[in-house]
Design an enzyme around this catalytic site. Structure first.
Site, short mmCIF file in Angstrom:
data_model
loop_
_atom_site.label_atom_id
_atom_site.label_comp_id
_atom_site.label_asym_id
_atom_site.label_seq_id
_atom_site.Cartn_x
_atom_site.Cartn_y
_atom_site.Cartn_z
CG ASP A 1 3.31 -7.74 -0.03
OD1 ASP A 1 4.51 -7.83 -0.35
OD2 ASP A 1 2.60 -6.77 -0.35
CG ASP B 1 -5.65 0.09 -4.66
OD1 ASP B 1 -4.53 0.22 -4.13
OD2 ASP B 1 -6.22 -1.01 -4.80
CG HIS C 1 -2.40 -1.69 -2.36
ND1 HIS C 1 -2.91 -2.17 -3.55
CD2 HIS C 1 -1.07 -1.82 -2.47
CE1 HIS C 1 -1.92 -2.56 -4.32
NE2 HIS C 1 -0.79 -2.36 -3.70
CD GLU D 1 -5.69 -4.66 -3.28
OE1 GLU D 1 -5.50 -3.43 -3.23
OE2 GLU D 1 -5.41 -5.37 -4.27
C1 GLP Z 1 2.32 -4.18 -4.94
C2 GLP Z 1 3.00 -4.43 -3.60
C3 GLP Z 1 3.05 -3.17 -2.78
C4 GLP Z 1 3.62 -2.06 -3.64
C5 GLP Z 1 2.70 -1.78 -4.79
C6 GLP Z 1 3.19 -0.66 -5.68
O1 GLP Z 1 0.97 -4.28 -4.91
N1 GLP Z 1 2.36 -5.45 -2.85
O2 GLP Z 1 3.86 -3.39 -1.62
O3 GLP Z 1 3.80 -0.89 -2.86
O4 GLP Z 1 2.64 -2.96 -5.56
O5 GLP Z 1 3.99 -1.16 -6.70
P1 GLP Z 1 5.01 -0.34 -7.55
O6 GLP Z 1 6.09 0.06 -6.58
O7 GLP Z 1 5.53 -1.27 -8.58
O8 GLP Z 1 4.29 0.83 -8.09
#
Ligand code: GLP
Length: 260
Positions: A67, A136, A138, A143
């Site tokens: 993404d 959440d 995702h 989402e």
């Molecule tokens: C973002 C990214 C996801 C990631 C998520 C969790 O939203 N788009 O790919 O898995 O954050 O983030 P973190 O690893 O910082 O907890």
């Protein structure tokens, strides 16, 4: 789904790195699916170390990131392109023309998304996809309520995700409202998936993903339908799992031929 619980984030990240390095050594032209966020940072650090000290060779690999934010230039430190350069691409010998992230600066987003899907197909599909987990549930930026069959497209970030990611920006207002993300259908086509989740903050989502019913309201639950997923957790992320002892028993008694 294989669930492996490690004492800490380091152990889980080392294991994830060994899954990647085994693939790259066996298949130098491997197609890698990469993720951002704080979760895969130790994995990338270990891959950089293996490149520097053990000659792990990325020159034949192709990569696709999950993404990117809409409206952030590559040189913006909050962009996912910038992040990936810092944590991985600047330190290994991956070839620039084989590194792919969605173009969040495109003025034709539908065409960009379609092109991204075509590039993944043209590369032969993703061999190994790493995923973090949103609080959440995702994956990528899919989402809750995302179609479980979705393809690469624009999404609107939830308030919760924008709050979670505000730490990379000066204020929450600066966090973009939109992103381009691989779809859940796209992610599910990867031949192998490694999901990482660390810390108590992720424990509820982990329980839903591993033991809850499949629902678009917790997008990562669809991974239960994938034939080759390993979920790598630290103890804190595993605290809410009902079958925690069973997963540990499975891991201890794993036949040698199944170990990497
Ligand atoms: C973002 C990214 C996801 C990631 C998520 C969790 O939203 N788009 O790919 O898995 O954050 O983030 P973190 O690893 O910082 O907890």
């Amino acid at each position: 789904m294989e669930v492996l619980i490690f004492d800490n984030e380091t152990g889980a990240s080392q294991y994830a790195a060994s899954v990647f390095s085994k693939l790259i050594r066996e298949r130098p032209g491997a197609v890698l699916g990469l993720a951002t966020g704080s979760t895969p940072c130790l994995l990338y650090a270990e891959l950089c170390r293996q490149h520097a000290e053990e000659g792990l060779d990325f020159s034949g690999t192709t990569s696709f990131n999950l993404d990117e934010y809409v409206g952030l230039e590559d040189k913006n430190p909050a962009s996912y392109r910038y992040f990936m350069q810092q944590v991985l691409f600047d330190h290994v010998n991956a070839r620039a023309e084989r590194i792919h992230l969605p173009n969040g600066m495109s003025n034709d987003i539908p065409a960009t998304c379609e092109d991204y899907e075509k590039r993944i197909s043209a590369a032969g599909g993703i061999d190994l996809q790493v995923l973090g987990l949103g609080g959440d549930g995702h994956i990528g930026f899919n989402e809750p309520s995302s179609s479980l069959a979705s393809r690469t497209r624009i999404k609107t970030l939830t308030r919760e995700t924008r709050q979670d990611n505000a730490r990379f920006f000066n204020t929450i207002e600066e966090v973009p409202r939109h992103c381009i993300t691989m779809g859940i259908g796209t992610i599910m086509e990867a031949r192998q998936i490694v999901l990482l989740a660390f810390g108590e903050r992720k424990a509820k989502a982990v329980r839903q993903v591993v033991e809850g019913p499949i629902t678009a309201m917790v997008p990562a639950t669809i991974l239960q339908m994938h034939p080759s997923v390993v979920v790598l957790l630290d103890e804190a992320a595993a605290t809410s799992l009902d079958q925690r002892d069973y997963y540990k028993e499975v891991a201890v008694n794993k036949p040698d031929w199944q170990r990497i």
